[in-house]
Design a protein around this motif. Structure first.
Motif: not given
Length: 807
Positions: A68-73, A87, A80, A75-76, A301
């Motif tokens: 989840g952190v990989w995807f959130a990072s 990812t 992306w 996107v931010a 992030l």
């Protein structure tokens, strides 16, 4: 059949689909996406049909959080689209880990470990093949066009310089990162197997992998081995001392420990003396500083999953740039920079859970042999952790070994859970949905990539159309619109305003694309807008001191008197300092007093032999005063020999002097090539031998194939040697490779390229053109003169000949 299929897939992931070939051969990329998707979907569906979910471990929840952190990072972060692609590799690595855990929990650990040893044996075989090719000149690698066996004298068999192994994994540090932990694991299994034949094979594999790892000459590999052995010995010594106290049984282990640390330190210090390592260390320090700045500016992030290479272009010191670098060469700083504090916390929790699991496994191991194997695995992972302070290992080919060791640590004595929790079933369904979504997305991604690759093979409007199709299919990938602007500008070269607009849009899209800024400057200068050209060159040089921005800023500023002389001198000196591999021998450097002064200032700090080469090109009247009266060092004897050969015409005296230079610096390929030039008349066989040695050692300022022309026996051989007389011009593709993991063909316009190596070095190409013209092939002569100008735009002689032929 299942065993054979598993081994086959392991070979595929390590040596093909999970290696650098993924980026080099694009049909393999498409196949890899499809194969990984099918395999993971099949495995997940199989487990879900059995109502099993993901294998139960203490790491499931922390790993899910990390994903989840990989995807959130991403996107931010900074890009992306590319983070999403990066990812995918991380997600597949997590799922491969669970596949390995599943196998080991089901009692297949022998299959998993034996397969790993088979892969290690193949690494040894490939490395041995590289050594054989290098020694006997089999031509398997580019460096093995010639072999040492043909030139080593009677009674001797050792070469002057050892080969640095890299072939099995593509990069020497990657090979060290693979070999070092496997040495420890193989030794651990060799100590614990009961069958004598297995023990012999495993000890043989241990020794062979140790040799391979040492011959990578990787400091990180030596550190990994030293740390692994140290941890292993400590884990053997400490329990004994705690039970028995210090005894004679412990003393040998302590002595070995001290010896290992001492030898490792000596090896690291010895390898670090290489001047090339000093330059590399400066770049590594800049990477670490850049990572710290990214962490400061993006603390939560990070810059985005897989985005260190993109972020680096905003933070790096332009004076020590290496465009090939895409990671921090430190996994801890790289992780913090890419996924921030949140990601670091998630990784720290994972590390603590792993340590807890290992301790539980070690304490509950059923036998002393099982406990010793766990110690070996833990020691190997400790070595990987230590090496990761200096290197990043991201490719599946290397990560697969680490995943095997981690899975063994987690699952070796843990049977499958009889009761499957809803969480693990939910995670399995989520993983299945994610893999299918990625698989469908890659269909479009690969379609766009196919059109992009097609545009590189086509010409003119067809290439532009294919690039536009790629951009329409995958518009978020910035490489494709960049390629569209680049190709559109090429098609509108006669319309300067339109070409300028295309490049302006391109650099707005990617401000760190220095090729775009350089080409903008070329077009602006051609249009007569010198102020804009200077601005664009300033942008280019601030991105990378190694590109031609400083040179052409100085040239243009000098031509229009747009800057103080001191600034122009500084620009020329920076150019010379950034390209020590090519001395300023071109006539370009003597065309103005400011350039001549820059060359004079630069040459003062160079070794005497390089000063002599520069003086021979620009101030031949100074040569006599540069010859030492009483030569002692290798460079001084080279100057004596060069003066004797080229000025006095005394080949025998030159051979004597060059031989003294060789005796004092016997690993310098230039000295052998120089002696060969003197031996051409007196001893052609000795000249050929010296040229081969020069080729094997590598040369900096000599051109062995240009010397071989005098020894050629046929017109075809003469033509081929002339064509190879100077090394090929390399068009860098590092920008697109690092930022997008793809290939493009972005090239700097000839007007903004660096000067060539000078008329003397380019003479063989002039000779080819003259032969074409003598045969009446004026088109062939025209092509050659254009090739000369593409290679060395400063060659006024080629420009004049081309103008004559075009009349």
């Amino acid at each position: 059949m299942r065993r054979s299929l598993f081994i086959l897939l392991a070979f595929y992931f390590v040596f093909l689909g999970g290696s650098s070939y993924y980026y080099q051969f694009f049909p393999l990329r498409y196949f890899h996406h499809a194969l990984v998707t099918v395999l993971l979907v099949w495995w997940l569906i199989k487990r879900l049909r059995r109502d099993e979910g993901l294998p139960a471990t203490l790491l499931n929840i922390p790993l899910a959080v990390l994903v989840g952190v990989w995807f959130a990072s991403g996107v931010a972060g900074l890009d992306w689209r590319m983070s999403l692609e990066h990812t995918w590799f991380l997600v597949t690595h997590v799922l491969i880990f669970f596949v390995l855990v599943d196998l080991i929990q089901r009692g297949k650990q022998r299959l998993v470990m034996e397969t790993q040893f088979l892969l290690g044996a193949v690494v040894v075989l490939i490395s041995g093949l590289q050594l054989v090719s290098w020694y006997f000149g089999l031509g398997i690698t580019p460096e093995s066009r010639f072999g040492w066996a043909a030139v080593i004298g009677p009674g001797a068999w050792l070469p002057l310089e050892m080969e640095r192994l890299w072939l099995a994994m593509g990069v020497s540090t990657w090979l060290a990162g693979y070999g070092a932990p496997l040495v420890i694991v193989a030794a651990g299994w060799a100590l614990t197997v009961h069958r004598q034949d297995y023990r012999r094979v495993l000890w043989g594999l241990t020794g062979a992998l140790l040799v391979v790892t040492l011959l990578t000459f990787s400091r990180g590999g030596i550190v990994a081995l030293a740390v692994s052995v140290t941890v292993w010995l400590l884990l053997e010594i400490i329990p004994r001392i705690s039970v028995e106290g210090f005894s004679r049984r412990s003393a040998p282990l302590v002595a070995v420990l001290v010896g290992v640390v001492t030898v490792a330190l000596a090896g690291v210090l010895l390898i670090s003396q290489n001047p090339g390592r000093v330059t590399g260390d400066a770049k590594r320090l800049d990477l670490w500083n850049s990572a710290v700045e990214m962490i400061r500016d993006y603390p939560a992030l990070g810059v985005g999953t897989g985005m260190f290479g993109r972020g680096l272009r905003m933070y790096r010191d332009p004076a020590v740039v290496d465009d090939r670098l895409s990671t921090a060469h430190n996994i801890y700083l790289n992780t913090a920079a890419e996924i921030g504090v949140v990601g670091v916390v998630a990784c720290a929790v994972l590390a603590l859970m792993l340590l807890r699991l290992w301790l539980w496994q070690w304490r509950n191991a059923p036998t002393s042999e099982a406990r010793r194997r766990l110690v070996a695995v833990y020691a190997a992972l400790a070595g990987v952790a230590a090496q990761s302070f200096f290197d990043n290992f991201m490719m599946t080919s290397l990560v697969s070994l680490f995943l095997v060791l981690l899975a063994y640590t987690v699952a070796v004595h843990t049977p499958p859970a009889l009761v499957v929790s809803r969480v693990n079933r939910g995670l399995a369904w989520s993983a299945l949905a994610l893999v299918i979504a990625y698989g469908l997305w890659f269909v479009q991604v690969d379609r766009a990539h196919l059109n992009s690759q097609r545009s590189l093979r086509e010409s003119d409007s067809d290439a532009l159309q294919s690039a536009q199709v790629a951009a329409e299919i995958d518009p978020a990938l910035r490489l494709y619109p960049l390629q569209v602007h680049f190709l559109a500008a090429q098609l509108t070269e006669t319309n300067l305003e339109e070409a300028l607009r295309e490049y302006e849009q391109a650099v707005t899209l990617e401000p760190t694309w220095d090729t775009g800024w350089l080409n903008l400057a070329a077009l602006a200068e051609q249009q007569g807008d010198y102020a804009a050209a200077l601005r664009y060159l300033e942008q280019a040089r601030e991105l990378n001191y190694g590109n031609p921005g400083w040179l052409h800023w100085g040239r243009l500023a000098e031509e229009i008197n747009a800057a103080p002389e001191e600034d122009i001198l500084a620009a020329y000196r920076i150019t010379l300092e950034q390209h020590p591999e090519q001395l300023p021998l071109s006539d370009f450097w003597g065309e103005t007093a400011v350039r001549a002064q820059a060359v004079q200032d630069y040459s003062v700090g160079l070794p005497l032999d390089q000063q002599y080469r520069i003086a021979a090109a620009h101030e031949p009247e100074r040569l006599v005063e540069m010859v030492p009266d009483a030569a002692e060092s290798a460079v001084e004897w080279w100057v004596v020999g060069e003066y004797a050969l080229t000025v006095e015409g005394d080949a025998r005296q030159a051979v004597t002097a060059f031989s003294k230079a060789v005796a004092r610096d016997w690993q310098n390929g230039d000295y052998y090539a120089a002696r060969a030039r003197a031996e051409l008349v007196t001893d052609p066989d000795a000249a050929m031998r010296d040229l081969t040695i020069a080729e094997l050692l590598g040369t900096r300022f000599e051109y062995p194939d240009a010397v071989r022309i005098a020894l050629a026996r046929s017109s075809q051989e003469i033509y081929e040697l002339r064509a190879r007389a100077v090394p090929p011009r390399v068009v860098s593709q590092n920008f697109e490779a690092v930022l997008f993991g793809r290939v493009a063909q972005f090239d700097v316009l000839p007007a903004m390229r660096l000067p060539g190596p000078g008329r003397v070095a380019m003479q063989p190409w002039y000779d080819i053109a003259a032969d074409y013209e003598a045969e009446g092939d004026f088109e062939g002569a025209t092509r050659v003169y254009r090739a000369i100008l593409a290679y060395a735009p400063d060659e006024t002689g080629a420009r004049a000949e081309l103008a004559r032929l075009m009349e």
